[in-house]
Design a protein around this motif. Structure first.
Motif, mmCIF file in Angstrom:
data_model
loop_
_atom_site.group_PDB
_atom_site.id
_atom_site.type_symbol
_atom_site.label_atom_id
_atom_site.label_comp_id
_atom_site.label_asym_id
_atom_site.label_seq_id
_atom_site.Cartn_x
_atom_site.Cartn_y
_atom_site.Cartn_z
ATOM 1 N N ASP A 95 -23.364 -63.572 -8.852
ATOM 2 C CA ASP A 95 -24.628 -63.254 -9.522
ATOM 3 C C ASP A 95 -25.640 -64.388 -9.474
ATOM 4 O O ASP A 95 -26.837 -64.160 -9.277
ATOM 5 C CB ASP A 95 -24.377 -62.928 -11.002
ATOM 6 C CG ASP A 95 -23.514 -61.699 -11.184
ATOM 7 O OD1 ASP A 95 -22.960 -61.208 -10.187
ATOM 8 O OD2 ASP A 95 -23.393 -61.249 -12.326
ATOM 9 N N ARG A 96 -25.138 -65.592 -9.693
ATOM 10 C CA ARG A 96 -26.079 -66.713 -9.820
ATOM 11 C C ARG A 96 -26.905 -66.885 -8.567
ATOM 12 O O ARG A 96 -28.081 -67.265 -8.625
ATOM 13 C CB ARG A 96 -25.312 -68.015 -10.101
ATOM 14 C CG ARG A 96 -25.590 -68.546 -11.495
ATOM 15 C CD ARG A 96 -24.934 -69.875 -11.707
ATOM 16 N NE ARG A 96 -25.731 -70.993 -11.238
ATOM 17 C CZ ARG A 96 -25.258 -72.223 -11.120
ATOM 18 N NH1 ARG A 96 -23.993 -72.479 -11.413
ATOM 19 N NH2 ARG A 96 -26.043 -73.194 -10.708
ATOM 20 N N THR A 107 -26.200 -58.460 -14.382
ATOM 21 C CA THR A 107 -24.836 -58.941 -14.215
ATOM 22 C C THR A 107 -24.042 -57.930 -13.390
ATOM 23 O O THR A 107 -24.119 -56.739 -13.644
ATOM 24 C CB THR A 107 -24.153 -59.126 -15.594
ATOM 25 O OG1 THR A 107 -25.036 -59.854 -16.423
ATOM 26 C CG2 THR A 107 -22.864 -59.873 -15.454
ATOM 27 N N TRP A 143 -26.605 -56.562 -7.038
ATOM 28 C CA TRP A 143 -25.669 -57.144 -8.009
ATOM 29 C C TRP A 143 -24.326 -56.432 -7.946
ATOM 30 O O TRP A 143 -23.285 -57.062 -8.008
ATOM 31 C CB TRP A 143 -26.275 -57.077 -9.409
ATOM 32 C CG TRP A 143 -27.071 -58.298 -9.762
ATOM 33 C CD1 TRP A 143 -26.659 -59.329 -10.574
ATOM 34 C CD2 TRP A 143 -28.395 -58.652 -9.316
ATOM 35 N NE1 TRP A 143 -27.650 -60.282 -10.660
ATOM 36 C CE2 TRP A 143 -28.719 -59.906 -9.910
ATOM 37 C CE3 TRP A 143 -29.336 -58.048 -8.481
ATOM 38 C CZ2 TRP A 143 -29.939 -60.542 -9.690
ATOM 39 C CZ3 TRP A 143 -30.543 -58.687 -8.260
ATOM 40 C CH2 TRP A 143 -30.838 -59.921 -8.852
ATOM 41 N N PHE A 193 -25.371 -71.714 -1.632
ATOM 42 C CA PHE A 193 -25.975 -71.212 -2.875
ATOM 43 C C PHE A 193 -27.438 -70.833 -2.795
ATOM 44 O O PHE A 193 -27.920 -70.092 -3.626
ATOM 45 C CB PHE A 193 -25.768 -72.223 -4.015
ATOM 46 C CG PHE A 193 -24.351 -72.239 -4.451
ATOM 47 C CD1 PHE A 193 -23.910 -71.347 -5.416
ATOM 48 C CD2 PHE A 193 -23.438 -73.066 -3.832
ATOM 49 C CE1 PHE A 193 -22.583 -71.309 -5.775
ATOM 50 C CE2 PHE A 193 -22.106 -73.039 -4.189
ATOM 51 C CZ PHE A 193 -21.683 -72.156 -5.169
ATOM 52 N N GLU A 229 -29.589 -64.327 -8.765
ATOM 53 C CA GLU A 229 -30.571 -64.629 -9.807
ATOM 54 C C GLU A 229 -31.528 -65.737 -9.374
ATOM 55 O O GLU A 229 -32.685 -65.756 -9.771
ATOM 56 C CB GLU A 229 -29.852 -65.035 -11.100
ATOM 57 C CG GLU A 229 -29.452 -63.811 -11.923
ATOM 58 C CD GLU A 229 -28.137 -64.002 -12.657
ATOM 59 O OE1 GLU A 229 -27.803 -65.155 -12.991
ATOM 60 O OE2 GLU A 229 -27.437 -62.987 -12.863
ATOM 61 N N GLU A 230 -31.004 -66.681 -8.580
ATOM 62 C CA GLU A 230 -31.851 -67.797 -8.174
ATOM 63 C C GLU A 230 -32.510 -67.573 -6.814
ATOM 64 O O GLU A 230 -33.206 -68.456 -6.309
ATOM 65 C CB GLU A 230 -31.029 -69.095 -8.191
ATOM 66 C CG GLU A 230 -30.571 -69.397 -9.613
ATOM 67 C CD GLU A 230 -29.906 -70.755 -9.783
ATOM 68 O OE1 GLU A 230 -29.997 -71.588 -8.863
ATOM 69 O OE2 GLU A 230 -29.296 -70.963 -10.846
ATOM 70 N N ASP A 235 -17.739 -68.247 -11.752
ATOM 71 C CA ASP A 235 -18.036 -69.631 -12.094
ATOM 72 C C ASP A 235 -18.304 -70.419 -10.808
ATOM 73 O O ASP A 235 -17.421 -71.047 -10.246
ATOM 74 C CB ASP A 235 -16.819 -70.203 -12.843
ATOM 75 C CG ASP A 235 -16.927 -71.699 -13.022
ATOM 76 O OD1 ASP A 235 -18.048 -72.189 -13.200
ATOM 77 O OD2 ASP A 235 -15.863 -72.355 -12.977
ATOM 78 N N PRO A 238 -22.338 -75.910 -9.100
ATOM 79 C CA PRO A 238 -23.788 -76.112 -9.104
ATOM 80 C C PRO A 238 -24.293 -76.416 -7.699
ATOM 81 O O PRO A 238 -23.649 -77.149 -6.948
ATOM 82 C CB PRO A 238 -23.975 -77.320 -10.033
ATOM 83 C CG PRO A 238 -22.651 -77.999 -10.076
ATOM 84 C CD PRO A 238 -21.614 -76.963 -9.804
ATOM 85 N N GLY A 284 -20.016 -62.204 -13.184
ATOM 86 C CA GLY A 284 -20.553 -63.498 -12.769
ATOM 87 C C GLY A 284 -19.454 -64.528 -12.617
ATOM 88 O O GLY A 284 -18.783 -64.879 -13.563
#
Lengths: 260, 260
Positions: A68-69, A2, A61, A44, A72-73, A9, A12, A7
């Protein structure tokens, strides 16, 4: 992992939005700032081809300001061919292509094309080269189209995140509907012409009372000038209330002085 | 002072081009990366209002990637009022304005307005706030117009140089005439339709010889498909020479195999 902002929002990810592909990136910080720039423009999907220092790297990070997302992906590939195997359309950013025969688009043109590709449910990607050298000739031969930013030809040097930001910004603009100019009024509203005229009547009455408009020949021109001034930009109801107050208070002060 | 790239050959500044005004900037590095972003978009006039660590700062030069002249000619002011006193039009960048009644423009809209202002020989400036907090309400009350970038509302966080880059990029685009798409051909030229047809004739003759087009009913459709393929994008003379070679070599190999 993190980042320092815990992180953000983020929306998607849409499956056919463009993939940002960093080819042999050198510094983990730049992978982080790339994720931040992607988030700014609503991108994204991040892929890394042979990152020099391996993956994951905590420094990415720390540099991502909460994107972050995306980190992470992110997925890692050994070669450009592996990273683009499932894509239908590949763009490559390249400031100074030589000895190449290839369609070239501006960032804006490419963004429109990426949007069109996405809406046809085809997958597209954009290759960004390593910090020092940029994409090599083999990388560029994999791309359908080159992207060349219109920028000062005497000073083209962009860092990786800046290059990603320009594409992400143009991508975001392709669906943006904000008008190029509008008046922000927050809690109040733009006044109607009738409300403005009410104020003009108030102002002219008080100006007549204090003798400001006494010169009969100049009077119509002076009034017209005042009308032009108050018609120059939109005025809000709240500002008109303030103006009414200003005129009333100035008149009252004069009247009090007068009666003393 | 000289940065690590020894100073880029920047174009001489035009007197009515917009001034970038950093209000209470905190980090010298960000002043340097701002100069770099300005150079990318062809902006040259930099003013600093009360930089936290004083001025000049060598770290700015290290971060500017050679945009030295912008830093050398930067001027320092104590207040925003001092920094804008000679300007005719002032914009303020502001991601989330509240309780303000003010015209708001996109970066693109503002860039067009800045260009128009410059061509009227009026001086304009753009205020950028300090890294952490942005411009305060007093700063914004000095501006004619706010600029709000269309960016992902869930992730607006831009660093100072990124914010400057978006405006500099849009400024550069207002005078840019590069078409949104073109074919880069470098040393060669786009082939004429006659040259493409010569190649089609060569290809069809060899395909007829090897029997590939022997199916009389399918023949016209197959030829049409080949024509469609070669008409999809522009082909260069150089690529046609390569294709002629490919077809000749493949035919020769077949003929040799055949005669053995």
């Amino acid at each position: 992992m993190t980042g320092r902002n815990g992180g953000a929002d983020l929306a998607p990810p849409a499956p056919f939005d463009p993939v940002v592909i960093l080819v042999r990136p050198q510094l983990a910080e730049n992978i982080g700032t790339t994720a931040r720039a992607m988030a700014n423009g609503g991108l994204f999907h991040l892929r890394l081809v042979a990152p020099r220092d391996g993956w994951p790297q905590p420094r990415a990070w720390y540099a991502s300001s909460g994107a972050d997302r995306i980190l992470e992906e992110a997925t890692v590939f050994e070669t450009v061919d592996d990273a683009i195997a499932d894509l239908h359309r590949v763009f490559a950013t390249c400031p100074r292509p030589r000895h190449i025969i290839k369609p070239v688009m501006t960032a804006r043109g490419a963004a429109a094309e990426l949007r069109a590709t996405s809406s046809r449910k085809l997958k597209s990607g954009i290759l960004f080269g390593p910090e020092r050298a940029g994409l090599d000739n083999e990388d560029m031969a994999r791309a359908d189209t080159l992207i060349r930013y219109p920028l000062n030809p005497r000073f083209m040097s962009l860092n990786l995140a800046q290059a990603v930001l320009v594409m992400a910004y143009e991508w975001y603009l392709t669906e943006d509907t904000v008008p190029e100019q509008y008046l922000m009024t927050n809690e109040t509203h733009v006044a109607t012409k009738g409300e403005v005229e009410n104020f003009m009547t108030h102002l002219l009455r008080d100006l007549d009372e204090c003798g400001f408009l006494h010169h009969e020949q100049k009077r119509p021109g002076m009034i017209r000038n005042l009308r032009h001034l108050f018609a120059r930009g939109e005025i809000t109801e709240q500002e008109l209330r303030t103006l009414h107050g200003v005129v009333s208070e100035l008149s009252r002060a004069r009247k009090i002085r007068h009666t003393k």
